[in-house]
Scaffold this active site. Structure first.
Site, PDB file in Angstrom:
ATOM      1  N   SER A  96      27.291  10.988  59.405  1.00 49.72           N
ATOM      2  CA  SER A  96      26.842  12.268  58.863  1.00 49.72           C
ATOM      3  C   SER A  96      28.043  13.067  58.347  1.00 49.72           C
ATOM      4  O   SER A  96      28.754  12.598  57.458  1.00 49.72           O
ATOM      5  CB  SER A  96      26.049  13.015  59.934  1.00 49.72           C
ATOM      6  OG  SER A  96      25.327  14.091  59.390  1.00 49.72           O
ATOM      7  N   ASP A 220      15.572   9.009  56.432  1.00 48.08           N
ATOM      8  CA  ASP A 220      16.477  10.108  56.762  1.00 48.08           C
ATOM      9  C   ASP A 220      16.034  11.395  56.078  1.00 48.08           C
ATOM     10  O   ASP A 220      15.931  11.452  54.848  1.00 48.08           O
ATOM     11  CB  ASP A 220      17.900   9.735  56.310  1.00 48.08           C
ATOM     12  CG  ASP A 220      18.972  10.617  56.919  1.00 48.08           C
ATOM     13  OD1 ASP A 220      18.698  11.804  57.168  1.00 48.08           O
ATOM     14  OD2 ASP A 220      20.094  10.118  57.120  1.00 48.08           O
ATOM     15  N   HIS A 248      17.703   9.901  60.412  1.00 46.43           N
ATOM     16  CA  HIS A 248      19.146  10.126  60.373  1.00 46.43           C
ATOM     17  C   HIS A 248      19.839   9.404  61.529  1.00 46.43           C
ATOM     18  O   HIS A 248      20.879   8.771  61.334  1.00 46.43           O
ATOM     19  CB  HIS A 248      19.401  11.637  60.453  1.00 46.43           C
ATOM     20  CG  HIS A 248      20.773  12.042  60.061  1.00 46.43           C
ATOM     21  ND1 HIS A 248      21.389  11.592  58.910  1.00 46.43           N
ATOM     22  CD2 HIS A 248      21.666  12.893  60.661  1.00 46.43           C
ATOM     23  CE1 HIS A 248      22.596  12.138  58.813  1.00 46.43           C
ATOM     24  NE2 HIS A 248      22.790  12.923  59.868  1.00 46.43           N
TER      25      HIS A 248
END
Length: 267
Positions: A96, A220, A248
């Protein structure tokens, strides 16, 4: 083994250093900590690899100075850890927000010590939409996130956690996961949110020349999979692995597949 490493005067970051063998350095996402890779530590250590998880400043167990929450400072902290631990020939994995921080580390400090870059659900080359880049959130949506954090950070974290996974997970797990974000400082959480909103890495992403593997959950809702498709089309030496049943948090939603693909990459 946990240790604190000084990255500047009166600022230390917390590092988990577990196992022996080829090092794999993990940079976590916003606003979590290296504990979010709990499901990967044993898989690495049992297979002869050294897990090194860094808590970014302001987050997790690291010190939380008032200012300097941007990718340059985070990359500098990573470099200080790499230097202190005398790491070479390591795999750098950024999840991320840890993805663009990993790219910035390579831009600012070179790729000589990095043998492979792993970008997992990366918020790269940028997290928000801009001219010529239609993927991700709109900048004003991040402004709303910041306002919600300032108003009710625990409430926002609960909502954010609900977006993180595509599969259902137990209530105790979700409470634990939320606790990772709540352990972080409020001002660090907001500072990094501004970095996610504003930072630009398209040119430096295109310039990557080392081997790059992209992991991304097809479902995601935080960093859309189109970000990794853009990078796969743009980075010369890249491979994309899609996790079809994941959001995610693919390292939780499809933990077994994630660990299998991770170990395959390391061989």
């Amino acid at each position: 083994m946990g240790k604190w490493i000084e990255v500047e005067q009166d600022v230390q970051v917390y590092v988990e250093d577990i196992g022996q063998g080829e090092p794999v350095v993990f940079i976590h996402g916003w606003p979590l900590s290296n504990k979010s890779f709990e499901g990967q530590i044993s898989a690495l250590a049992e297979n002869g690899y050294r897990y090194i998880g860094i808590d970014l400043r302001g987050l997790g167990k690291s010190d939380r100075p008032w200012s300097e929450y941007n990718y340059d400072m985070a990359a500098s902290d990573v470099d200080k850890v790499v230097t202190e631990l005398e790491l070479t020939n390591f795999v750098l994995g950024g999840f991320s927000m840890g993805g663009p921080i990993s790219i910035r580390y390579i831009t600012n400090y070179g790729a000589d010590k990095v043998k492979h870059l792993l970008l997992m659900g990366a918020a790269a080359p940028r997290f928000t939409q801009a001219e010529g880049f239609e993927f991700g959130m709109k900048p004003e949506e991040v402004d709303d996130i910041i306002a919600n954090i300032e108003k009710d950070r625990p409430g926002f974290i609960e909502e954010f956690s609900g977006m993180f996974f595509a599969k259902d997970h137990s209530e105790p797990f979700m409470k634990w996961f939320q606790s990772l974000a709540l352990e972080s400082s409020a001002h660090g959480t907001i500072g990094y949110a501004k970095a996610l909103r504003d930072e630009e890495l398209r040119k430096e992403t295109k310039a990557l020349s080392l081997p790059v593997t992209l992991f991304h959950g097809a479902k995601d809702e935080i960093c859309p999979v189109e970000l990794s498709h853009w990078m796969n089309d743009t980075i010369a030496n890249s491979t994309l692995v899609t996790f079809e049943e994941s959001g995610h948090g693919m390292n939780v939603d499809e933990k077994d597949k994630f660990n299998e693909e991770l170990l395959k990459l390391l061989k």
